[in-house]
Structure formats: structure tokens, C-alpha cells
Design a protein around this motif. Structure first.
Motif, PDB file in Angstrom:
ATOM      1  N   PRO A   1       0.792  -1.232   0.000  1.00 24.84           N
ATOM      2  CA  PRO A   1       0.000   0.000   0.000  1.00 24.84           C
ATOM      3  C   PRO A   1       0.822   1.280   0.000  1.00 24.84           C
ATOM      4  CG  PRO A   1       0.086  -0.890   2.204  1.00 24.84           C
ATOM      5  CD  PRO A   1       0.932  -1.796   1.346  1.00 24.84           C
ATOM      6  N   HIS A   2       2.062   1.188  -0.450  1.00 23.78           N
ATOM      7  CA  HIS A   2       2.874   2.400  -0.591  1.00 23.78           C
ATOM      8  C   HIS A   2       4.059   2.085  -1.499  1.00 23.78           C
ATOM      9  CE1 HIS A   2       4.657   6.203   1.516  1.00 23.78           C
ATOM     10  NE2 HIS A   2       5.133   6.074   0.279  1.00 23.78           N
ATOM     11  N   ILE A   3       3.920   2.437  -2.770  1.00 23.01           N
ATOM     12  CA  ILE A   3       5.036   2.252  -3.708  1.00 23.01           C
ATOM     13  C   ILE A   3       4.904   3.279  -4.822  1.00 23.01           C
ATOM     14  CG2 ILE A   3       3.732   0.361  -4.845  1.00 23.01           C
ATOM     15  CD1 ILE A   3       6.539  -0.738  -5.718  1.00 23.01           C
ATOM     16  N   HIS A   4       6.037   3.861  -5.227  1.00 22.69           N
ATOM     17  CA  HIS A   4       6.024   4.880  -6.276  1.00 22.69           C
ATOM     18  C   HIS A   4       6.315   4.209  -7.613  1.00 22.69           C
ATOM     19  CE1 HIS A   4       5.452   7.888  -3.245  1.00 22.69           C
ATOM     20  NE2 HIS A   4       6.334   7.239  -2.512  1.00 22.69           N
ATOM     21  N   VAL A   5       5.249   3.648  -8.161  1.00 19.45           N
ATOM     22  CA  VAL A   5       5.350   2.822  -9.369  1.00 19.45           C
ATOM     23  C   VAL A   5       5.965   3.603 -10.530  1.00 19.45           C
ATOM     24  CG1 VAL A   5       4.049   1.387 -10.987  1.00 19.45           C
ATOM     25  CG2 VAL A   5       3.326   1.519  -8.597  1.00 19.45           C
TER      26      VAL A   5
ATOM     27  N   GLU B   1      -0.195   3.939  -4.925  1.00 19.17           N
ATOM     28  CA  GLU B   1       0.874   4.870  -5.267  1.00 19.17           C
ATOM     29  C   GLU B   1       0.494   6.250  -4.744  1.00 19.17           C
ATOM     30  OE1 GLU B   1       2.046   5.016  -9.396  1.00 19.17           O
ATOM     31  OE2 GLU B   1       3.785   6.250  -8.837  1.00 19.17           O
ATOM     32  N   PRO B   2       1.109   6.678  -3.640  1.00 14.69           N
ATOM     33  CA  PRO B   2       0.782   8.015  -3.147  1.00 14.69           C
ATOM     34  C   PRO B   2       1.576   9.087  -3.886  1.00 14.69           C
ATOM     35  CG  PRO B   2       2.262   6.922  -1.611  1.00 14.69           C
ATOM     36  CD  PRO B   2       2.050   5.971  -2.759  1.00 14.69           C
ATOM     37  N   ALA B   3       0.970  10.241  -4.053  1.00 14.41           N
ATOM     38  CA  ALA B   3       1.684  11.368  -4.656  1.00 14.41           C
ATOM     39  C   ALA B   3       2.783  11.803  -3.692  1.00 14.41           C
ATOM     40  CB  ALA B   3       0.709  12.517  -4.900  1.00 14.41           C
ATOM     41  N   PHE B   4       3.949  12.095  -4.237  1.00  9.33           N
ATOM     42  CA  PHE B   4       5.099  12.465  -3.408  1.00  9.33           C
ATOM     43  C   PHE B   4       5.917  13.482  -4.178  1.00  9.33           C
ATOM     44  CE2 PHE B   4       9.053  10.866  -0.995  1.00  9.33           C
ATOM     45  CZ  PHE B   4       8.706  11.564   0.145  1.00  9.33           C
ATOM     46  N   TRP B   5       7.094  13.814  -3.662  1.00  5.08           N
ATOM     47  CA  TRP B   5       7.969  14.670  -4.464  1.00  5.08           C
ATOM     48  C   TRP B   5       8.753  13.782  -5.408  1.00  5.08           C
ATOM     49  CZ3 TRP B   5      13.389  16.605  -3.524  1.00  5.08           C
ATOM     50  CH2 TRP B   5      14.124  15.730  -2.748  1.00  5.08           C
TER      51      TRP B   5
ATOM     52  N   GLY C   1      -2.889  11.761   0.268  1.00  2.00           N
ATOM     53  CA  GLY C   1      -1.553  11.377   0.747  1.00  2.00           C
ATOM     54  C   GLY C   1      -0.517  11.462  -0.352  1.00  2.00           C
ATOM     55  N   GLU C   2       0.741  11.207  -0.003  1.00  8.75           N
ATOM     56  CA  GLU C   2       1.155  11.192   1.367  1.00  8.75           C
ATOM     57  C   GLU C   2       1.436  12.617   1.805  1.00  8.75           C
ATOM     58  OE1 GLU C   2       5.326   9.401   1.710  1.00  8.75           O
ATOM     59  OE2 GLU C   2       4.878   8.927  -0.369  1.00  8.75           O
ATOM     60  N   ILE C   3       0.855  12.954   2.951  1.00 10.86           N
ATOM     61  CA  ILE C   3       0.982  14.301   3.473  1.00 10.86           C
ATOM     62  C   ILE C   3       1.559  14.215   4.886  1.00 10.86           C
ATOM     63  CG2 ILE C   3      -0.954  15.130   2.073  1.00 10.86           C
ATOM     64  CD1 ILE C   3      -2.702  15.052   4.603  1.00 10.86           C
TER      65      ILE C   3
HETATM   66 ZN   LIG Z   1       6.444   7.495  -0.376  1.00 12.42          ZN
END
Ligand SMILES: [Zn+2]
Length: 302
Positions: free
Chosen positions: A10-14, A35-39, A109-111
């Protein structure tokens, strides 16, 4: 033959992983990912790059994962690092609702916090409030430095805003933060990185000590040194160390499903059926193939 275990990462930057990774994940039993939005490793300078990034999480990346039998969901949010560019952050927060309420979005997320600045706090408050109003789940990133303080602050703000703890997932926990997270009634996710930080060995001990309720294992694999097979590998080690199958299933599949299915965006029955792979499909006229014969089958056998 017993059924092959299935996993939820439940958390991977595909977007920063290859098709080889997706194939290996499917073969190892990873059925679903978030895939949570991230930098993206360097700061973005314009609103348009966020627009395109959010669109790709909802479109191309979802398609790409499905092409290998992996169900892809995403979380939409303004990450804490880039919340510190306040002018740009304001613009991003303004367009966020356009993406956050679309199909396949299981959380905001992710925030959360990175350097624990007032700007980060403002962005976090605004997004938790949005999630509360829209009855969404929130995925919280915790800082690498000063993690305990960051998590305590994230939990306190969510409580002050009246955000329900059962829809709050705190990620990147460790031995020093797990008790605060569980005591607050939130889900406690753990990122398993190879060689450093939280490793599989430490995760085994945490499950032994606290039991499997509300604990979630993920990879947070991205463009850095990380492992898209962290979830199945940790499950293997748990099995080796004598943790029972029901507990392993909770921390590597069911808890993540229960937490994020609260969004109403996960078709649980479809997820339990064998994945269908159809590589003749296109996304906006684009294929993942480069001249190979398309696979059309029922994914990886059970
Ligand atoms: Zn992340």
C-alpha cells in the motif's frame, strides 16, 4: 495445493519502477498497490508539473500496472517537502480537489511533516480537513529526522480537527513511534527498506511484540535504493520465524485492504479474483510493449 499467498503493497512509487519490477511483483503474489503522490527527487517549479503528475498516477501508471496483473490505486496530496514553497503550494492545494475525488483515489496522501515547519503544518491541516469533509482516508508520511515529534504532531492535529482515527494511516513507523500510533487508534504502517532503517528482521520483532492488529507492511519503493519486493520478502521471513499465517495475512494484505477500502474505491471481490492480463489494450494509443507478442491470460496462477 494450498493457495499462493497474495500481497498488498500500500505504498510504492510505481512511476519510478520498471516493467521488470511489475512482473517480479506479480510473480511474487503482489496483487494490489497504492501509489501516493510524493515529491520526485528535485523540487518542481510550476503548477503544470503537478497537474501532469497527478494525471499520470490516475491514468498511465494505473494502466501500466494492470498490464502486468497488478491492481493500482493512488493517493493524491501535496507532499510535505514541497509544501515549503508556499506560493506554489497554494496553487497546488487549489487544484487538488479536481484529482482527489476521482475514481481509483483511495486516500489523501502522502501528506504530513518533513522538517516540521509552519508551512508544512498549514498544508497538512488543510488537506486533513478536506479529507474529513469528504470522508476520505489519509496517508501520513513521517519525517526521517525527528520522526517521533513529527508523528505526535500529525496525530495531535488530526485529533484536534476531529478526524476519525480509523481512517488515519501513519506511515514509516519504527520501534519508537509504534506505540503512539496504535494508542491514537490509527493504522501503523512500516516501510521496509533493504539494508537500512526498518528492515524485515525488525518488522518480525514488532509483529511478535504488538500482534498483527492495525499493522501494515509496505515497500515505499521509489527512485532511491529500495525494494519493490519488500512485502513478500518480509512475509517469507515472518513465516520462517514462526509467525502464524493468519497474522502474516493481516499485516501484508488484509489490514491495508480494510484501511483503504473505507474509501469505497476498492472492488474487493475483483481483487480476490484472478487478475486478467490483456496486453492488447492501449492507453491513449500507447502500449507497454516494444514489439513483443501481447500476453492475454489470467495473470499468475493461484
Ligand atoms: Zn512514499
Amino acid at each position: 495445493m494450498t493457495q499462493k499467498p497474495r500481497y498488498f503493497d500500500p505504498h510504492i512509487h510505481v512511476t519510478s519502477r520498471t516493467t521488470d519490477d511489475l512482473e517480479r511483483m506479480a510473480a511474487a503474489g503482489v496483487r494490489a498497490v497504492i501509489e501516493p503522490a510524493f515529491w520526485v527527487g528535485q523540487p518542481r517549479t510550476a503548477l503544470g508539473t503537478f497537474v501532469d503528475y497527478f494525471s499520470s498516477l490516475l491514468g498511465w501508471e494505473r494502466f501500466r500496472a494492470a498490464q502486468f496483473g497488478v491492481a493500482h490505486f493512488c493517493a493524491i496530496g501535496l507532499n510535505s517537502k514541497e509544501a515549503n514553497n508556499e506560493a506554489l503550494a497554494r496553487e497546488v492545494l487549489e487544484i487538488l480537489p479536481r484529482f482527489a475525488l476521482k475514481e481509483g483515489v483511495v486516500a489523501i496522501g502522502e501528506i504530513g511533516f518533513d522538517e516540521i515547519t509552519p508551512a508544512e503544518e498549514r498544508a497538512y491541516v488543510q488537506q486533513v480537513e478536506f479529507a474529513r469533509q469528504n470522508e476520505m482516508v489519509v496517508m501520513v508520511h513521517s519525517p526521517h529526522r525527528d520522526k517521533k515529534r513529527g508523528i505526535q504532531r500529525s496525530l495531535a492535529i488530526a485529533r484536534e480537527l476531529g478526524f476519525p482515527s480509523q481512517r488515519l494511516v501513519i506511515d514509516h513507523n519504527n520501534e519508537e513511534t509504534v506505540e503512539d500510533t496504535l494508542a491514537a487508534g490509527a493504522w501503523a504502517a512500516f516501510t521496509i527498506y533493504p539494508h537500512t532503517k526498518m528492515g524485515s528482521e525488525r518488522m518480525v520483532e514488532i509483529v511478535k511484540k504488538y500482534g498483527p492488529e492495525r499493522l501494515i507492511v509496505d515497500s515505499s519503493a521509489d527512485w532511491g535504493v529500495s525494494d519493490p519486493l519488500s512485502v513478500p520478502r518480509t512475509a517469507d521471513l515472518m513465516r520462517e520465524r514462526g509467525i502464524d499465517a493468519a497474522a502474516i495475512e493481516l499485516v501484508t494484505w488484509q489490514n491495508a485492504l480494510d484501511a483503504y477500502a473505507q474509501s469505497g474505491q476498492i472492488d474487493v471481490e475483483a481483487l480476490l479474483a484472478r487478475p486478467q492480463v490483456d496486453q492488447t489494450r492501449l492507453f491513449a494509443d500507447n502500449s507497454v510493449l516494444r514489439g513483443q507478442a501481447p500476453r492475454v491470460d489470467q495473470g499468475v496462477p493461484n
